[in-house]
Design a protein around this motif. Structure first.
Motif, PDB file in Angstrom:
ATOM      1  N   MET A 234      -2.224   0.263   7.001  1.00  0.00           N
ATOM      2  CA  MET A 234      -1.603   0.291   5.670  1.00  0.00           C
ATOM      3  C   MET A 234      -0.638   1.466   5.528  1.00  0.00           C
ATOM      4  O   MET A 234       0.455   1.330   4.973  1.00  0.00           O
ATOM      5  CB  MET A 234      -2.698   0.376   4.608  1.00  0.00           C
ATOM      6  CG  MET A 234      -3.593  -0.843   4.598  1.00  0.00           C
ATOM      7  SD  MET A 234      -5.061  -0.594   3.596  1.00  0.00           S
ATOM      8  CE  MET A 234      -5.927  -2.135   3.917  1.00  0.00           C
ATOM      9  N   LEU A 235      -1.036   2.630   6.064  1.00  0.00           N
ATOM     10  CA  LEU A 235      -0.179   3.809   5.968  1.00  0.00           C
ATOM     11  C   LEU A 235       1.145   3.576   6.690  1.00  0.00           C
ATOM     12  O   LEU A 235       2.220   3.801   6.123  1.00  0.00           O
ATOM     13  CB  LEU A 235      -0.905   5.028   6.550  1.00  0.00           C
ATOM     14  CG  LEU A 235      -0.089   6.324   6.647  1.00  0.00           C
ATOM     15  CD1 LEU A 235       0.385   6.774   5.272  1.00  0.00           C
ATOM     16  CD2 LEU A 235      -0.904   7.425   7.320  1.00  0.00           C
ATOM     17  N   PHE A 236       1.098   3.119   7.947  1.00  0.00           N
ATOM     18  CA  PHE A 236       2.330   2.932   8.699  1.00  0.00           C
ATOM     19  C   PHE A 236       3.049   1.650   8.293  1.00  0.00           C
ATOM     20  O   PHE A 236       4.258   1.536   8.484  1.00  0.00           O
ATOM     21  CB  PHE A 236       2.033   2.961  10.196  1.00  0.00           C
ATOM     22  CG  PHE A 236       1.790   4.364  10.712  1.00  0.00           C
ATOM     23  CD1 PHE A 236       2.854   5.209  10.950  1.00  0.00           C
ATOM     24  CD2 PHE A 236       0.509   4.841  10.899  1.00  0.00           C
ATOM     25  CE1 PHE A 236       2.642   6.506  11.396  1.00  0.00           C
ATOM     26  CE2 PHE A 236       0.279   6.134  11.340  1.00  0.00           C
ATOM     27  CZ  PHE A 236       1.350   6.976  11.584  1.00  0.00           C
ATOM     28  N   GLY A 237       2.308   0.690   7.727  1.00  0.00           N
ATOM     29  CA  GLY A 237       2.974  -0.472   7.157  1.00  0.00           C
ATOM     30  C   GLY A 237       3.861  -0.100   5.984  1.00  0.00           C
ATOM     31  O   GLY A 237       4.858  -0.769   5.695  1.00  0.00           O
ATOM     32  N   PHE A 238       3.512   0.998   5.315  1.00  0.00           N
ATOM     33  CA  PHE A 238       4.313   1.485   4.195  1.00  0.00           C
ATOM     34  C   PHE A 238       5.674   2.018   4.644  1.00  0.00           C
ATOM     35  O   PHE A 238       6.602   2.111   3.840  1.00  0.00           O
ATOM     36  CB  PHE A 238       3.569   2.606   3.458  1.00  0.00           C
ATOM     37  CG  PHE A 238       2.886   2.138   2.201  1.00  0.00           C
ATOM     38  CD1 PHE A 238       3.282   0.991   1.549  1.00  0.00           C
ATOM     39  CD2 PHE A 238       1.830   2.863   1.666  1.00  0.00           C
ATOM     40  CE1 PHE A 238       2.651   0.570   0.393  1.00  0.00           C
ATOM     41  CE2 PHE A 238       1.196   2.448   0.505  1.00  0.00           C
ATOM     42  CZ  PHE A 238       1.609   1.301  -0.121  1.00  0.00           C
ATOM     43  N   LEU A 239       5.799   2.405   5.927  1.00  0.00           N
ATOM     44  CA  LEU A 239       7.082   2.931   6.394  1.00  0.00           C
ATOM     45  C   LEU A 239       8.186   1.903   6.182  1.00  0.00           C
ATOM     46  O   LEU A 239       9.312   2.252   5.826  1.00  0.00           O
ATOM     47  CB  LEU A 239       6.980   3.305   7.879  1.00  0.00           C
ATOM     48  CG  LEU A 239       6.008   4.433   8.242  1.00  0.00           C
ATOM     49  CD1 LEU A 239       6.064   4.716   9.729  1.00  0.00           C
ATOM     50  CD2 LEU A 239       6.296   5.691   7.443  1.00  0.00           C
ATOM     51  N   ASP A 240       7.871   0.641   6.426  1.00  0.00           N
ATOM     52  CA  ASP A 240       8.828  -0.439   6.140  1.00  0.00           C
ATOM     53  C   ASP A 240       8.640  -0.989   4.725  1.00  0.00           C
ATOM     54  O   ASP A 240       9.598  -1.429   4.089  1.00  0.00           O
ATOM     55  CB  ASP A 240       8.659  -1.581   7.149  1.00  0.00           C
ATOM     56  CG  ASP A 240       8.995  -1.146   8.563  1.00  0.00           C
ATOM     57  OD1 ASP A 240       9.979  -0.407   8.730  1.00  0.00           O
ATOM     58  OD2 ASP A 240       8.271  -1.541   9.491  1.00  0.00           O
ATOM     59  N   GLY A 241       7.400  -0.963   4.234  1.00  0.00           N
ATOM     60  CA  GLY A 241       7.112  -1.516   2.910  1.00  0.00           C
ATOM     61  C   GLY A 241       7.839  -0.802   1.795  1.00  0.00           C
ATOM     62  O   GLY A 241       8.257  -1.443   0.812  1.00  0.00           O
ATOM     63  N   TYR A 242       8.036   0.518   1.921  1.00  0.00           N
ATOM     64  CA  TYR A 242       8.732   1.260   0.873  1.00  0.00           C
ATOM     65  C   TYR A 242      10.164   0.769   0.702  1.00  0.00           C
ATOM     66  O   TYR A 242      10.717   0.792  -0.399  1.00  0.00           O
ATOM     67  CB  TYR A 242       8.726   2.760   1.181  1.00  0.00           C
ATOM     68  CG  TYR A 242       7.652   3.512   0.424  1.00  0.00           C
ATOM     69  CD1 TYR A 242       6.341   3.040   0.393  1.00  0.00           C
ATOM     70  CD2 TYR A 242       7.943   4.682  -0.255  1.00  0.00           C
ATOM     71  CE1 TYR A 242       5.366   3.724  -0.295  1.00  0.00           C
ATOM     72  CE2 TYR A 242       6.961   5.369  -0.952  1.00  0.00           C
ATOM     73  CZ  TYR A 242       5.666   4.883  -0.965  1.00  0.00           C
ATOM     74  OH  TYR A 242       4.699   5.567  -1.659  1.00  0.00           O
ATOM     75  N   THR A 243      10.770   0.342   1.825  1.00  0.00           N
ATOM     76  CA  THR A 243      12.130  -0.197   1.729  1.00  0.00           C
ATOM     77  C   THR A 243      12.155  -1.428   0.826  1.00  0.00           C
ATOM     78  O   THR A 243      13.042  -1.589  -0.014  1.00  0.00           O
ATOM     79  CB  THR A 243      12.648  -0.569   3.133  1.00  0.00           C
ATOM     80  OG1 THR A 243      12.674   0.602   3.946  1.00  0.00           O
ATOM     81  CG2 THR A 243      14.044  -1.172   3.048  1.00  0.00           C
ATOM     82  N   PHE A 244      11.160  -2.289   0.982  1.00  0.00           N
ATOM     83  CA  PHE A 244      11.109  -3.515   0.185  1.00  0.00           C
ATOM     84  C   PHE A 244      10.688  -3.222  -1.252  1.00  0.00           C
ATOM     85  O   PHE A 244      11.230  -3.804  -2.193  1.00  0.00           O
ATOM     86  CB  PHE A 244      10.136  -4.511   0.825  1.00  0.00           C
ATOM     87  CG  PHE A 244      10.638  -5.095   2.106  1.00  0.00           C
ATOM     88  CD1 PHE A 244      11.395  -6.255   2.102  1.00  0.00           C
ATOM     89  CD2 PHE A 244      10.380  -4.482   3.313  1.00  0.00           C
ATOM     90  CE1 PHE A 244      11.871  -6.804   3.277  1.00  0.00           C
ATOM     91  CE2 PHE A 244      10.852  -5.018   4.498  1.00  0.00           C
ATOM     92  CZ  PHE A 244      11.597  -6.173   4.488  1.00  0.00           C
ATOM     93  N   VAL A 245       9.714  -2.303  -1.429  1.00  0.00           N
ATOM     94  CA  VAL A 245       9.206  -2.029  -2.772  1.00  0.00           C
ATOM     95  C   VAL A 245      10.250  -1.317  -3.619  1.00  0.00           C
ATOM     96  O   VAL A 245      10.491  -1.689  -4.779  1.00  0.00           O
ATOM     97  CB  VAL A 245       7.906  -1.197  -2.706  1.00  0.00           C
ATOM     98  CG1 VAL A 245       7.481  -0.776  -4.107  1.00  0.00           C
ATOM     99  CG2 VAL A 245       6.788  -2.002  -2.042  1.00  0.00           C
ATOM    100  N   PHE A 246      10.892  -0.306  -3.060  1.00  0.00           N
ATOM    101  CA  PHE A 246      11.765   0.536  -3.884  1.00  0.00           C
ATOM    102  C   PHE A 246      13.252   0.244  -3.709  1.00  0.00           C
ATOM    103  O   PHE A 246      14.002   0.288  -4.682  1.00  0.00           O
ATOM    104  CB  PHE A 246      11.484   2.012  -3.589  1.00  0.00           C
ATOM    105  CG  PHE A 246      10.111   2.448  -4.049  1.00  0.00           C
ATOM    106  CD1 PHE A 246       9.846   2.619  -5.396  1.00  0.00           C
ATOM    107  CD2 PHE A 246       9.085   2.643  -3.144  1.00  0.00           C
ATOM    108  CE1 PHE A 246       8.576   2.996  -5.828  1.00  0.00           C
ATOM    109  CE2 PHE A 246       7.817   3.033  -3.555  1.00  0.00           C
ATOM    110  CZ  PHE A 246       7.560   3.198  -4.898  1.00  0.00           C
TER     111      PHE A 246
END
Length: 436
Positions: A234-246
């Motif tokens: 989940m932590l490293f999935g956020f590295l790409d996820g933040y691009t989509f979320v924000f």
């Protein structure tokens, strides 16, 4: 920081090399895989030649491969260098547990280890913050992610060389025995390690095999490995996820998106600052109670006490995913997903500290082997997560992707509660765990 800083410049690097973003994401994924495999060597090596040779040597070699990644003219060269940079850069993670054990008794580890954990978990969060601004500054090459990493690493290496003493007791005793032999000429001064006459290759082979044997035989290690692996996915999935979320939802720039990782950092610090003093006070009270009940005996707080970090903080992880997943809409304030990220940071710190301290106190002399397997699995899996996260967010959308992660986290949240209830019984069946 080196593990995650390249994730912020994936699109620019992919464009220069003429490859897809998924292919370029391997620069981060293979670094994490190298981290995992490096754990098989660094930990056992530190228990053979001492802590400092591993710290100094691996950091210097890692910097050379970071330089190679920055100078690479094609994707293949970059990926090879990033993998070996991760392989050699892992050593502080698997060795620091031993260093902390060398320096502090179990009571004071309640303060020392959370300080290390806060700094260590800040690394993956700082990478996108620095990398985001490099990505946004189109008059600066994306390769400055590697040059910044080398500058910081070089300053660290110099500080280690100047100020860090060796702490591994068997090596210190060898030095002492050698010094006394030189002073007195008496060859009878020898250390325990010198008497054993175990070859370096034999010690390394035993140390490398033990993590696999323990993982197969110990349900404790299996479950904690699974839990911490899920947290890191989940932590490293956020590295790409933040691009989509924000960026996709709120139209933010690369630099501002990177800064928002500070929310997770705030959660880390908040968890450390609130839970560490509380549990240290509880531990002193528990220790005093045990001493009063059994005067004259060596009182020992049971390992289950350290699960209180996770018992308090673990539910924050699934809550943060559900919160972020279903409030990340353009018509809802951006502060909602930001606050959800703070809760995520609070949770991952709690789980990380509980996992390490529980396993260190449960397995003691075999703790390095238990932690080696956890490091191997979670970082190799995290490297794979980097590859699948972009298609996952594209195909499922951020709302359902985060909901799926939240449901997985919710299932694994039961792990610390189960060990708090059944831990003593599980330890009583173990070949390696300390049962008293």
């Amino acid at each position: 920081m080196a593990a995650s800083i390249d994730s912020a410049v994936i699109s620019r690097a992919a464009q220069e090399f003429g490859v897809s973003e998924v292919a370029e994401a391997l620069a981060t994924g293979l670094f994490l895989a190298g981290f995992g495999f490096g754990a098989l060597i660094a930990g056992p090596m530190s228990e053979t030649v001492g802590r400092n040779p591993v710290y100094f040597g691996s950091l210097a070699i890692y910097m050379l491969f970071i330089m190679g990644a920055g100078l690479s003219k094609n994707l293949g060269g970059q990926l090879v260098c990033r993998f070996f940079a991760g392989f050699f850069g892992e050593s502080p993670l698997s060795t620091v547990g031993g260093s902390i054990s060398d320096l502090w008794d179990p009571m004071n580890r309640l303060i020392a280890f959370p300080i290390f954990a806060t700094a260590g978990l800040m690394g993956p969060i700082m990478g996108p913050i620095v990398g985001g601004w490099i990505s946004q500054a189109h008059d600066v090459s994306w390769r400055w992610t590697e040059w910044v990493t080398i500058i910081v690493s070089g300053a660290l290496l110099i500080s280690l060389l100047l100020f860090q003493p060796e702490t591994y007791e068997p090596i210190l005793l060898q030095w002492k025995a050698s010094h006394l032999r030189r002073l007195t000429g008496d060859k009878r001064y020898v250390s325990a390690a010198e008497i054993q006459h175990v070859t370096f290759s034999a010690r390394m082979l035993t140390a490398v095999k033990r993590p696999f044997i323990m993982t197969i035989q110990e349900p404790t290690i299996m479950l904690w490995t699974g839990y911490l692996t899920v947290v890191y996915l989940m932590l490293f999935g956020f590295l790409d996820g933040y691009t989509f979320v924000f960026q996709k939802t709120y139209n933010l720039s690369d630099g501002i998106t990177g800064i928002l990782f500070i929310g997770i950092g705030v959660g880390l610090v908040l968890s450390s600052a609130t839970l560490t003093p509380l549990l240290y006070r509880w531990a002193k009270q528990e220790f005093a109670k045990l001493q009063a009940e059994k005067p004259g005996e060596n009182a020992r707080i049971p390992p289950e006490f350290f699960l209180w970090y996770a018992l308090i903080g673990a539910p924050a992880i699934p809550i943060s995913f559900f919160w972020m997943g279903w409030t990340a809409y353009p018509h809802i304030s951006i502060w909602s997903p930001i606050l959800a990220s703070v809760l995520f940071g609070f949770g991952i710190f709690s789980v990380f500290v509980s996992t390490y301290m529980y396993l260190i106190d449960t397995y003691e002399v075999y703790a390095a082997s238990a932690l080696t397997m956890i490091t191997l699995v979670r970082y190799v899996a995290s490297g794979g997560m980097i590859e699948i996260s972009i298609p996952m967010y594209k195909n499922l959308g951020i709302h359902w992707a985060l909901t799926m992660l939240g449901l997985i986290a919710l299932v694994f949240t039961t792990v610390p509660y189960a060990f708090y209830r059944f831990g003593p019984w599980i330890r009583s069946k173990s070949r390696f765990a300390k049962t008293q």
